[in-house]
Enzyme design. Structure first.
Site, PDB file in Angstrom:
ATOM      1  CG  ASP A  33      -1.778  -1.234   1.297  1.00  9.42           C
ATOM      2  OD1 ASP A  33      -2.294  -1.648   0.254  1.00  9.42           O
ATOM      3  OD2 ASP A  33      -1.868  -1.816   2.384  1.00  9.42           O
ATOM      4  CE  LYS A  69       2.478  -2.495  -4.792  1.00  9.22           C
ATOM      5  NZ  LYS A  69       2.626  -2.786  -3.380  1.00  9.22           N
ATOM      6  N   GLY A 111      -4.152  -4.208  -3.922  1.00  8.25           N
ATOM      7  CA  GLY A 111      -5.097  -3.127  -4.181  1.00  8.25           C
ATOM      8  C   GLY A 111      -4.351  -1.906  -4.658  1.00  8.25           C
ATOM      9  CG  HIS A 112      -2.317  -1.445  -7.856  1.00  9.14           C
ATOM     10  ND1 HIS A 112      -1.293  -1.434  -6.963  1.00  9.14           N
ATOM     11  CD2 HIS A 112      -2.023  -2.407  -8.750  1.00  9.14           C
ATOM     12  CE1 HIS A 112      -0.422  -2.368  -7.306  1.00  9.14           C
ATOM     13  NE2 HIS A 112      -0.852  -2.970  -8.377  1.00  9.14           N
ATOM     14  CD  GLN A 125       0.270  -9.064  -2.110  1.00  8.82           C
ATOM     15  OE1 GLN A 125       1.004  -9.752  -2.786  1.00  8.82           O
ATOM     16  NE2 GLN A 125      -0.960  -8.791  -2.485  1.00  8.82           N
TER      17      GLN A 125
HETATM   18  P1  IMP Z   1      -3.135 -12.754   2.182  1.00  8.96           P
HETATM   19  O1  IMP Z   1      -2.217 -12.196   1.153  1.00  8.96           O
HETATM   20  O2  IMP Z   1      -4.594 -12.487   1.904  1.00  8.96           O
HETATM   21  O3  IMP Z   1      -2.881 -14.200   2.477  1.00  8.96           O
HETATM   22  O4  IMP Z   1      -2.838 -11.981   3.571  1.00  8.96           O
HETATM   23  C1  IMP Z   1      -1.597 -12.135   4.254  1.00  8.96           C
HETATM   24  C2  IMP Z   1      -1.131 -10.809   4.844  1.00  8.96           C
HETATM   25  O5  IMP Z   1      -0.772  -9.931   3.812  1.00  8.96           O
HETATM   26  C3  IMP Z   1      -2.197 -10.084   5.663  1.00  8.96           C
HETATM   27  O6  IMP Z   1      -1.562  -9.391   6.704  1.00  8.96           O
HETATM   28  C4  IMP Z   1      -2.767  -9.101   4.668  1.00  8.96           C
HETATM   29  O7  IMP Z   1      -3.380  -7.996   5.292  1.00  8.96           O
HETATM   30  C5  IMP Z   1      -1.509  -8.710   3.928  1.00  8.96           C
HETATM   31  N1  IMP Z   1      -1.761  -8.217   2.555  1.00  8.96           N
HETATM   32  C6  IMP Z   1      -2.115  -8.931   1.496  1.00  8.96           C
HETATM   33  N2  IMP Z   1      -2.214  -8.148   0.418  1.00  8.96           N
HETATM   34  C7  IMP Z   1      -1.884  -6.912   0.791  1.00  8.96           C
HETATM   35  C8  IMP Z   1      -1.738  -5.653   0.097  1.00  8.96           C
HETATM   36  O8  IMP Z   1      -1.935  -5.514  -1.112  1.00  8.96           O
HETATM   37  N3  IMP Z   1      -1.352  -4.600   0.851  1.00  8.96           N
HETATM   38  C9  IMP Z   1      -1.090  -4.710   2.179  1.00  8.96           C
HETATM   39  N4  IMP Z   1      -1.204  -5.847   2.847  1.00  8.96           N
HETATM   40  C10 IMP Z   1      -1.583  -6.951   2.177  1.00  8.96           C
END
Ligand code: IMP
Length: 427
Positions: A13, A16, A40-41, A223
Site C-alpha cells: 500500500d 505503487k 489493491g491499487h 503487497q
Molecule cells: P493474504 O495475502 O490475503 O494471504 O494476507 C496475508 C497478509 O498480507 C495479511 O496481513 C494481509 O493484510 C496482507 N496483505 C495482502 N495483500 C496486501 C496488500 O496488497 N497490501 C497490504 N497488505 C496486504
C-alpha cells in the site's frame, strides 16, 4: 533500458499504482508476477479513480500490454468482473494476456482461507480472505488447478476431484462445514474458461521476445517486501515473493534481464493485518496519519495501522531487493507536523541494532530509536521540482535517502497523476 521492477519497500500500500501509472505511457508491457486479488491499487486518471485488485495498473494505459504472469494466482470470477467494470467505464481491456501456467483460485480456496482464519482465532494472520494462501499451498503441494486446465475437461475433472477428496475431509471433519461438490466447481470453472480464453497465452515467450526487441517491460509487485513469504515478517506475510527475485520466477525471465529495481516507499509506514510493526502509533498522530493519508485498504476496506517512517526497514528493502531507486510517496501527508520522528535504529534488549534482526522474537521486541526532523507547514501539492519544496521537506527527503541506501528518484506530493516530482527519470 529493457526491464524494470517496481515493488513495495514496506508492508504494501505504498502507492505503487501511481508510480506504475506514471511510467505507463512509456512502457510496452506491465506484468504482475505474484499475488492475486489481495493486492489493491488506486489509480487516479484525470477526475476518474480506479481501484484495481488483480489487473496490472498498466491496463489503464492505452499503448501498454498488461500481463498476468505465471506466478500470480487468478480468481477467474474476480478477473471477469474487474474486466467488465472497466469496460463499462470505456477502458479497452482487449490487450490483456494471462499466463496459462498461472494457478486458479477456486471457491474452495476462498472458503478454506476464511475458515482457517476463524479456526486460528487469536493466532490468525489477518489475511484478505481471498483464497491466496490455500491456492499457493496447493501449487506447492502439486494439487493446484492451472489456467490451462480449463481447456481439457477430463484433466480438470480429475484434478478438482483429487483436490476435493482431501479438502472435503478437512472441511467436514475439522471445520464442520458442508462438503463441496466437484461437479459444480468443474462446471463453474469451465464457464469462466470460455470467457477468459481470448486472453490466455504463453506469456514467458511473449515477454522474452519483447525484451529481445528492446521493448520496455515493467514488473509490478503486489503487497510489499515485508510481506514476502521468505524475506518478510513470517508468518505474518502473504504466500508469495513480492521481492525482486519473484519477478524472475513469476514471469519466466532471467535475472540478467532486469536493469532497474525501484522500491516504492511511503514517507511514513502502514500495515494491514497482524504482525510486528515497531513504529506503530496508537495515539492522535497515528489517527491523523490514517485520516490525512486515507489509510484504508482498497481491497478489504480495513483501517491500516499507521506509524512513523522506519529507516531500518527501508535499508533492508534496499538489500534484499537490490534496489537501484526509491519512489517516495505521500510526502504531502506529513505537512503540518512541527517535528517528524524518523526511526533510525532499534533498541532490542537494551542494545542498539542498525539492521533488521533476522530473529522473529527479536523483531517482536524491537523498540524504535527516533531522530526528530523539523517539519513544514506549506502546501507542497503544487511543487513541480525538488527545489519547489520547502527547505525542511527537502531535508526530510535527503535524510531518508541517506538512511535508506538508494537514491530517491521521484516524490509523490498528492494523489493525482501529475502530483509527482521526478528527480531522475526511470527510463
Ligand atoms: P493474504 O495475502 O490475503 O494471504 O494476507 C496475508 C497478509 O498480507 C495479511 O496481513 C494481509 O493484510 C496482507 N496483505 C495482502 N495483500 C496486501 C496488500 O496488497 N497490501 C497490504 N497488505 C496486504
Amino acid at each position: 533500458m529493457p526491464a524494470l521492477v517496481l515493488l513495495g519497500a514496506q508492508w504494501g500500500d505504498e502507492g505503487k499504482g501511481k508510480a506504475t501509472d506514471l511510467l505507463g505511457g512509456s512502457v510496452d508491457y506491465v506484468v504482475r508476477y505474484q499475488g492475486g486479488n489481495n493486492a489493491g491499487h488506486t489509480v487516479v486518471v484525470g477526475d476518474q479513480k480506479y481501484a484495481l485488485h488483480l489487473l496490472p495498473s498498466g491496463i489503464l494505459s492505452p499503448g501498454c500490454t498488461p500481463v498476468i504472469g505465471n506466478g500470480v494466482v487468478v480468481d477467474p470470477a474476480v478477473l471477469l468482473s474487474e474486466l467488465s467494470g472497466l469496460n463499462e467505464r470505456g477502458v479497452d481491456t482487449s490487450k490483456l494476456l494471462v499466463s496459462g501456467n498461472a494457478h486458479l483460485i477456486t471457491p474452495y480456496h476462498t472458503t478454506l482461507d476464511k475458515v482457517t482464519e476463524r479456526f486460528l482465532g487469536k493466532r490468525k494472520i489477518g489475511t484478505t480472505g481471498r483464497g491466496i494462501g490455500p491456492t499457493y499451498a496447493d501449487k506447492i503441494n502439486r494439487v493446484g488447478i492451472r489456467v490451462q486446465d480449463l481447456y481439457d475437461e477430463s484433466i480438470l475433472e480429475q484434478k478438482v476431484e483429487a483436490a476435493l477428496d482431501f479438502k472435503n475431509q478437512i472441511l467436514a471433519k475439522l471445520y464442520n462445514r458442508r462438503a463441496i461438490e466437484a461437479g459444480k466447481i468443474v462446471e463453474e470453472l469451465l464457464g469462466y474458461g470460455e470467457q477468459i480464453r481470448p486472453y490466455v497465452a504463453d506469456t514467458t515467450l511473449i515477454l522474452n521476445n519483447a525484451l529481445d526487441e528492446g521493448k520496455v517491460v515493467l514488473f509490478e509487485g503486489g503487497q510489499g517486501t515485508l510481506l514476502d513469504v521468505d524475506h518478510g515478517t513470517y508468518p505474518f506475510v502473504t504466500s508469495s515473493n513480492p521481492t525482486s527475485g519473484g519477478a524472475c520466477t513469476g514471469a519466466g525471465v532471467g535475472p540478467t534481464r532486469i536493469s532497474r529495481v525501484i522500491g516504492i516507499l511511503k514517507a511514513y509506514t502502514t500495515r494491514v493485518g497482524a504482525g510486528p510493526f515497531p513504529t506503530e502509533l496508537f495515539d492522535d498522530d497515528g489517527e491523523a496519519l490514517r485520516r490525512i493519508g486515507g489509510e484504508r485498504g482498497v481491497t478489504t476496506g480495513r483501517d491500516r495501522r499507521c506509524g512513523w517512517f522506519d529507516a531500518v526497514i527501508a535499508r533492508y528493502a534496499t538489500r534484499v531487493n537490490g534496489l537501484t531507486d526509491f519512489f517516495l510517496t505521500k510526502l504531502d501527508v506529513l505537512t503540518g507536523w512541527e517535528q517528524i520522528p524518523v526511526c533510525v535504529a532499534y533498541e532490542i534488549d537494551g542494545k542498539r541494532v542498525e539492521e533488521l534482526p533476522y530473529s522473529q522474537s527479536d523483531f517482536h521486541h524491537a523498540k524504535p530509536v527516533y531522530e526528530m526532523l523539523p517539519g513544514w507547514s506549506e502546501d507542497i501539492t503544487q511543487a513541480k521540482s525538488f527545489g519547489d519544496l520547502p527547505k525542511n521537506a527537502q531535508a526530510y527527503v535527503k535524510a531518508l535517502e541517506e538512511m535508506s541506501g538508494a537514491p530517491i528518484s521521484a516524490i509523490g506530493v498528492g494523489p493525482g497523476r501529475d502530483e509527482t516530482i521526478e528527480i531522475n527519470s526511470f527510463l
